[in-house]
Design an enzyme around this catalytic site. Sequence first.
Site, short mmCIF file in Angstrom:
data_model
loop_
_atom_site.label_atom_id
_atom_site.label_comp_id
_atom_site.label_asym_id
_atom_site.label_seq_id
_atom_site.Cartn_x
_atom_site.Cartn_y
_atom_site.Cartn_z
N TYR A 165 21.73 48.32 -90.40
CA TYR A 165 20.62 48.11 -91.35
C TYR A 165 20.22 49.45 -91.93
O TYR A 165 20.11 50.44 -91.21
CB TYR A 165 19.42 47.46 -90.66
CG TYR A 165 19.15 46.11 -91.27
CD1 TYR A 165 18.64 46.02 -92.57
CD2 TYR A 165 19.46 44.93 -90.60
CE1 TYR A 165 18.46 44.79 -93.18
CE2 TYR A 165 19.27 43.70 -91.20
CZ TYR A 165 18.77 43.64 -92.49
OH TYR A 165 18.59 42.43 -93.10
N LYS A 185 36.39 43.03 -110.01
CA LYS A 185 37.25 42.41 -111.04
C LYS A 185 38.40 43.37 -111.34
O LYS A 185 39.14 43.69 -110.43
CB LYS A 185 36.38 42.02 -112.23
CG LYS A 185 35.32 40.98 -111.82
CD LYS A 185 34.46 40.46 -112.93
CE LYS A 185 33.42 39.51 -112.36
NZ LYS A 185 32.47 39.02 -113.37
N GLU A 188 17.76 49.84 -95.00
CA GLU A 188 16.91 49.64 -96.18
C GLU A 188 16.47 50.97 -96.78
O GLU A 188 16.20 51.93 -96.06
CB GLU A 188 15.67 48.81 -95.80
CG GLU A 188 15.98 47.31 -95.80
CD GLU A 188 14.78 46.48 -95.38
OE1 GLU A 188 13.71 47.05 -95.08
OE2 GLU A 188 14.93 45.25 -95.36
N ASP A 225 27.07 45.65 -119.75
CA ASP A 225 27.53 45.00 -118.52
C ASP A 225 29.04 45.00 -118.58
O ASP A 225 29.65 44.17 -119.25
CB ASP A 225 26.95 43.58 -118.46
CG ASP A 225 27.46 42.79 -117.27
OD1 ASP A 225 28.38 43.26 -116.56
OD2 ASP A 225 26.95 41.67 -117.05
N ARG A 283 33.73 42.76 -103.19
CA ARG A 283 32.75 42.07 -104.02
C ARG A 283 31.41 42.79 -103.92
O ARG A 283 30.76 42.77 -102.88
CB ARG A 283 32.58 40.61 -103.58
CG ARG A 283 33.90 39.86 -103.46
CD ARG A 283 33.68 38.37 -103.38
NE ARG A 283 33.44 37.84 -104.71
CZ ARG A 283 34.40 37.57 -105.60
NH1 ARG A 283 35.67 37.77 -105.31
NH2 ARG A 283 34.10 37.10 -106.78
N THR A 309 30.33 44.83 -111.89
CA THR A 309 30.81 44.37 -110.59
C THR A 309 31.91 45.34 -110.18
O THR A 309 32.41 46.11 -110.99
CB THR A 309 31.42 42.96 -110.68
OG1 THR A 309 32.45 42.96 -111.68
CG2 THR A 309 30.38 41.91 -111.03
C1 LIG Z 1 31.25 38.43 -113.26
C2 LIG Z 1 30.14 38.88 -114.12
C3 LIG Z 1 28.85 39.05 -113.62
C4 LIG Z 1 28.40 38.55 -112.27
O1 LIG Z 1 29.03 38.93 -111.19
P1 LIG Z 1 28.92 38.15 -109.78
O2 LIG Z 1 29.42 39.19 -108.86
O3 LIG Z 1 29.76 36.94 -109.92
O4 LIG Z 1 27.48 37.83 -109.56
C5 LIG Z 1 27.89 39.57 -114.46
N1 LIG Z 1 28.19 39.91 -115.72
C6 LIG Z 1 29.42 39.74 -116.24
C7 LIG Z 1 29.67 40.14 -117.66
C8 LIG Z 1 30.43 39.21 -115.47
O5 LIG Z 1 31.62 39.01 -116.01
#
Ligand SMILES: *Cc1c(COP(=O)(O)O)cnc(C)c1O
Length: 442
Positions: free
Chosen positions: A53, A231, A55, A202, A237, A228
């Site tokens: 933990y 990907k 925080e 994003d 993740r 993220t």
């Molecule tokens: C995949 C994605 C997210 C969210 O990611 P998670 O890990 O699935 O919550 C947010 N924004 C965009 C543009 C994405 O492609």
Amino acid sequence: MNYSSIQNQDPEVYDLIKKEEQRQKEGLEMIPSESYASSAVLEAAGSIFNNKYAENYPGKRYYGGCVNVDLVERLCQKRAREAFGVGKEYHVNVQPYSGSPANLAVYIALLDFGDPIMALRLDHGGHLTHGNPINLSGRAFRFIHYEVDAEKETLNYDEIAALARERRPKLIVSGFTSYPRIIDFKKMHDIAKDVGAISMADISHIAGLIVGGVHPSPFPFTDVVTTTTHKTLRGPRGAMIFCKSEYKEKIDKGVFPGMQGGPHEHTIAGIAVALKEAMKPEFREYAEQVVKNSKALAASLLSEGLKLVSGGSDNHLLMIDLRPFGPGRGIFMEKALEAAEISVNKQPIPNDPSPPYYPSGVRLGTAPLTSRGMKEAELEKAGALVARIVKEFATTEMPEDKEKRSEAVKEFVSTLEDSLVIKEVKAQVKALATKFPVPGID
Ligand SMILES: *Cc1c(COP(=O)(O)O)cnc(C)c1O
């Protein structure tokens, strides 16, 4: 990966892991939000950092015993800046549990509930957390959605600028979930600055392409960048938020205690490993190959007479527009391709006449296959296999009556079992896939 402890203690879970290994090896994984993480990444993410933990942030935790997690979190932050080529003008928070909480943390950190935000519509390629009414983002903030150009199906920056001037949002989101072309982050930033809004990119989907130098970067001008890590970047993740130093305190508070509790330090360790890998020359080659493969896949599908959203791809993904066959058939294609062990996802396309659960497109990406070592020739072959299935099955009609749709899907799936075309394609899929090792498995 060695799963001997699980094998001894929990044969049920072990069995499922083994089945999933087999699925990931024998099939063609073509979902654009996926890729394969390395064994090193998986080991770090499965490590004993899980037990801790911690925080709050390095140096000011609410718990004792944080000496090592402090170091791993700082190392991760340092590598994140290095990988994206940014200096101290940016702060990075590596604690978000995933992309969705990262985006929500930004909104609650920098805005008040009800504030106006501009983002791309979901069915034009935006994410759920970009203001969909069924997501917390859309319920808590007032979203104004821009669209892609009706004909070109690409961003029209003049129209976005005009909408921004008219509606005066406090924050403008660029970066998408389902957009096959290059994004001009500088233009999006300038549009935001022109109306006094915060610019946010994003880059969840394309983070690996940016680090690999094959997509323009949102740095060093965008105010806030979320991504993220699992990907195209091939990490565990998780997610990261970069922000200009002036937003550091607000963003950190937005993540903890605003949005989350204890950070997942095992994930952060895995992100650190992935970032080190992403700075190697091999990763640059991977990123370049992802784009080459995407273009080869697009060419293959176009040569089979299929229609692609915006006519092709400049990044790692593309979408087949199934409207020429009829509306609402994306789900049939997802099921038919799955029966042949090709994983894709059904996807709304711009101006889709059908609702998101029964959309008129499918989305395909090349990052997973590229991380297995596949090149243009294999992607052309994969494209031919996909096209064979699409042409065979997209002729199936989706009932207009909403009540009848789920029954139609069930019936469709039952016909796949005896299909010779599925059997043939599946055999070819397996022959192609098993020639290539899978990172993290082989
Ligand atoms: C995949 C994605 C997210 C969210 O990611 P998670 O890990 O699935 O919550 C947010 N924004 C965009 C543009 C994405 O492609």
